[in-house]
Design an enzyme around this catalytic site. Structure first.
Site, PDB file in Angstrom:
ATOM      1  N   ARG A 157       0.829  -1.220   0.000  1.00  0.00           N
ATOM      2  CA  ARG A 157       0.000   0.000   0.000  1.00  0.00           C
ATOM      3  C   ARG A 157       0.864   1.272   0.000  1.00  0.00           C
ATOM      4  O   ARG A 157       0.457   2.298   0.542  1.00  0.00           O
ATOM      5  CB  ARG A 157      -0.946   0.048   1.216  1.00  0.00           C
ATOM      6  CG  ARG A 157      -1.985  -1.051   1.256  1.00  0.00           C
ATOM      7  CD  ARG A 157      -3.000  -0.922   0.132  1.00  0.00           C
ATOM      8  NE  ARG A 157      -4.152  -1.809   0.310  1.00  0.00           N
ATOM      9  CZ  ARG A 157      -4.196  -3.075  -0.085  1.00  0.00           C
ATOM     10  NH1 ARG A 157      -3.148  -3.609  -0.682  1.00  0.00           N
ATOM     11  NH2 ARG A 157      -5.287  -3.792   0.085  1.00  0.00           N
TER      12      ARG A 157
ATOM     13  N   SER B 246     -11.048  -0.870   2.542  1.00  0.00           N
ATOM     14  CA  SER B 246     -10.317  -1.036   3.810  1.00  0.00           C
ATOM     15  C   SER B 246      -9.964   0.330   4.355  1.00  0.00           C
ATOM     16  O   SER B 246      -9.319   1.112   3.668  1.00  0.00           O
ATOM     17  CB  SER B 246      -9.010  -1.781   3.584  1.00  0.00           C
ATOM     18  OG  SER B 246      -9.236  -3.070   3.121  1.00  0.00           O
TER      19      SER B 246
ATOM     20  N   GLU C  45      -5.740   3.952   5.700  1.00  0.00           N
ATOM     21  CA  GLU C  45      -5.358   3.792   4.297  1.00  0.00           C
ATOM     22  C   GLU C  45      -5.776   4.990   3.440  1.00  0.00           C
ATOM     23  O   GLU C  45      -4.964   5.498   2.670  1.00  0.00           O
ATOM     24  CB  GLU C  45      -5.972   2.497   3.768  1.00  0.00           C
ATOM     25  CG  GLU C  45      -5.294   1.983   2.520  1.00  0.00           C
ATOM     26  CD  GLU C  45      -5.977   0.756   1.948  1.00  0.00           C
ATOM     27  OE1 GLU C  45      -5.811  -0.332   2.514  1.00  0.00           O
ATOM     28  OE2 GLU C  45      -6.667   0.894   0.924  1.00  0.00           O
TER      29      GLU C  45
HETATM   30  N1  EPU Z   1     -11.226 -10.964   9.631  1.00  0.00           N
HETATM   31  C1  EPU Z   1     -12.044 -11.083  10.721  1.00  0.00           C
HETATM   32  N2  EPU Z   1     -13.017 -10.146  10.900  1.00  0.00           N
HETATM   33  C2  EPU Z   1     -13.193  -9.113  10.062  1.00  0.00           C
HETATM   34  C3  EPU Z   1     -12.353  -8.969   8.942  1.00  0.00           C
HETATM   35  C4  EPU Z   1     -11.361  -9.925   8.744  1.00  0.00           C
HETATM   36  O1  EPU Z   1     -11.887 -12.006  11.519  1.00  0.00           O
HETATM   37  O2  EPU Z   1     -14.093  -8.306  10.307  1.00  0.00           O
HETATM   38  C5  EPU Z   1     -10.197 -12.008   9.376  1.00  0.00           C
HETATM   39  C6  EPU Z   1     -10.653 -12.900   8.220  1.00  0.00           C
HETATM   40  O3  EPU Z   1     -11.417 -13.979   8.671  1.00  0.00           O
HETATM   41  C7  EPU Z   1      -9.339 -13.382   7.665  1.00  0.00           C
HETATM   42  C8  EPU Z   1      -8.417 -12.202   7.885  1.00  0.00           C
HETATM   43  O4  EPU Z   1      -9.010 -11.405   8.912  1.00  0.00           O
HETATM   44  O5  EPU Z   1      -8.833 -14.467   8.413  1.00  0.00           O
HETATM   45  C9  EPU Z   1      -8.189 -11.380   6.625  1.00  0.00           C
HETATM   46  O6  EPU Z   1      -9.409 -10.868   6.140  1.00  0.00           O
HETATM   47  P1  EPU Z   1      -9.682 -10.630   4.580  1.00  0.00           P
HETATM   48  O7  EPU Z   1      -9.198 -11.805   3.815  1.00  0.00           O
HETATM   49  O8  EPU Z   1     -11.076 -10.195   4.411  1.00  0.00           O
HETATM   50  O9  EPU Z   1      -8.671  -9.487   4.189  1.00  0.00           O
HETATM   51  P2  EPU Z   1      -8.242  -8.154   4.908  1.00  0.00           P
HETATM   52  O10 EPU Z   1      -6.873  -8.317   5.471  1.00  0.00           O
HETATM   53  O11 EPU Z   1      -9.316  -7.732   5.838  1.00  0.00           O
HETATM   54  C10 EPU Z   1      -7.049  -7.235   2.761  1.00  0.00           C
HETATM   55  C11 EPU Z   1      -6.997  -5.951   1.983  1.00  0.00           C
HETATM   56  C12 EPU Z   1      -8.220  -5.797   1.095  1.00  0.00           C
HETATM   57  C13 EPU Z   1      -8.237  -6.970   0.143  1.00  0.00           C
HETATM   58  C14 EPU Z   1      -8.280  -8.275   0.972  1.00  0.00           C
HETATM   59  C15 EPU Z   1      -8.173  -9.499   0.117  1.00  0.00           C
HETATM   60  C16 EPU Z   1      -5.716  -4.404   3.324  1.00  0.00           C
HETATM   61  C17 EPU Z   1      -5.739  -3.195   4.196  1.00  0.00           C
HETATM   62  N3  EPU Z   1      -6.898  -4.835   2.887  1.00  0.00           N
HETATM   63  O12 EPU Z   1      -8.156  -7.145   3.646  1.00  0.00           O
HETATM   64  O13 EPU Z   1      -8.085  -4.589   0.356  1.00  0.00           O
HETATM   65  O14 EPU Z   1      -9.346  -6.907  -0.731  1.00  0.00           O
HETATM   66  O15 EPU Z   1      -7.145  -8.315   1.882  1.00  0.00           O
HETATM   67  O16 EPU Z   1      -6.897  -9.633  -0.387  1.00  0.00           O
HETATM   68  O17 EPU Z   1      -4.633  -4.916   3.037  1.00  0.00           O
HETATM   69  C18 EPU Z   1      -8.683  -2.293   0.257  1.00  0.00           C
HETATM   70  O18 EPU Z   1      -7.479  -2.037   0.354  1.00  0.00           O
HETATM   71  O19 EPU Z   1      -9.556  -1.375   0.152  1.00  0.00           O
HETATM   72  C19 EPU Z   1      -9.111  -3.675   0.300  1.00  0.00           C
HETATM   73  C20 EPU Z   1     -10.396  -4.007   0.303  1.00  0.00           C
END
Ligand code: EPU
Length: 335
Positions: A164, A236, A330
């Protein structure tokens, strides 16, 4: 040159903040861009570059001249048996570009389907999702300096991409407008299903084609991330922090199965998970609330940019008080 005064920006930002621009204009060519830059310099108006508005928090009054570059051209620069090199105008909608590249048989962008915003914003924060970051396919970024109107180009290396992050958020922050991005895409179908939910789908349904993978990504995104038309949001809201190995050990003593992505310098943990563990899903901070399905997303129902930042600050503080972990936001502040 068509410069408008006192322009409502509500429809230009996905958080739906009801802000106003002192002046605003849209241009679609580099020549027109240079004219605007000269005019702004003569009139002492600072230029504020706005893309798709999906990763910004707007102040109520944006002073100076808000500038949107709308060029959405597509130019094939070179092609061989294996790869194409394509120059894409910064004003093209990102998802439209992803889907049109796939329909042409150019592969590499499928994991990045359905990300809001424009092509020109992709290198700024090195957009990434489902195991892939855009830095892996960008060859060159071209743009114009906002103070002189001079054109520049930066190689992939020179963009200093990281999670990012890029030079456009640091040294070149608020100094340039990106006009086009060169992508090197493969003609050989290749898919990356390393991200757990995609791997699971591949096990159940077999290895996907790139187009099928894009459709899976669209499905997963739609199920977790709210549409800004219905629930105004900026994707995010926080970056996933990289914590020390010690901090991670402490966290693991308190919780079973902490989701984590080991890095060289520590362990990346999902900010959404940290926020979720505090029971914040659905919690309101005035007009701003934590999304019920994904704790990393803030929903703004009629609040100002200040309301959004105040909510974010309370969440950051709560995370710090609870875990001793500092999380960063972000979206950029646009004022
Ligand atoms: N999780 C929870 N509760 C929540 C959210 C997440 O327990 O409310 C857990 C999920 O179960 C999972 C882990 O956290 O084990 C990761 O969650 P997720 O795969 O949804 O991804 P994220 O880390 O929350 C990141 C990016 C997203 C991207 C997704 C998929 C960042 C800041 N965000 O989210 O990017 O789409 O991975 O690769 O790195 C964005 O930047 O706007 C964005 C949506």
């Amino acid at each position: 040159m068509n410069i408008q005064q006192n322009v409502a920006l509500k429809t230009f930002n996905t958080l739906g903040v009801n802000a106003f621009a002192e002046y605003m204009t849209q241009v679609s060519s580099i020549d027109a861009l240079k004219e605007v830059i000269e005019y702004a310099s003569d009139s002492n108006l600072p230029i504020k570059v706005l893309g798709g508005g999906s990763n910004v928090v707007l102040a109520n009054e944006v002073s100076g001249l808000v500038l949107q570059y709308t060029n959405d051209s597509l130019e094939m620069l070179s092609e061989d048996e294996e790869y194409v090199l394509v120059r894409v105008g910064a004003g093209l909608n990102w998802h439209e570009w992803v889907m049109s590249s796939l329909s042409k048989g150019w592969f590499g962008l499928q994991n990045l389907a359905y990300i809001p915003g424009l092509v020109g914003a992709a290198p700024v924060q090195n957009i990434g999702a489902y195991g892939v970051e855009v830095k892996s396919v960008i060859r060159l970024v071209r743009g114009v300096m906002l103070d002189t109107g001079e054109e520049f180009e930066l190689s992939n290396e020179a963009c200093q991409f990281a999670y990012r992050e890029s030079i456009f958020k640091h040294e070149l922050n608020e100094k340039v407008l990106i006009t086009s991005v060169d992508f090197r895409l493969s003609k050989t179908p290749q898919v990356d299903v390393s991200y757990a939910p995609l791997d699971q789908m591949a096990k159940e349904q077999g290895m996907p084609t790139p187009l099928t993978l894009a459709n899976w990504v669209i499905e997963v995104r739609k199920s977790k991330l709210p549409s800004p038309d219905i629930l105004p949001n900026a994707g995010s809201f926080f970056k996933n922090p990289v914590i020390t190995f010690q901090q991670f050990d402490r966290l693991s003593e308190q919780f079973d199965h902490v989701p984590s992505y080991p890095q060289k310098e520590g362990v990346k943990v999902p900010a959404g998970w940290l926020i979720d563990q505090m029971g914040f899903k659905g919690k309101s901070f005035g007009p701003v609330s934590v999304h019920k399905q994904q704790a990393l997303v803030l929903i703004n129902e009629g609040g100002s940019g200040e309301d959004v930042l105040a909510a974010a600050q309370q969440i950051k503080q709560a995370v710090f008080d609870r875990y001793g972990i500092a999380i960063e936001q972000e979206p950029r502040i646009f004022q």
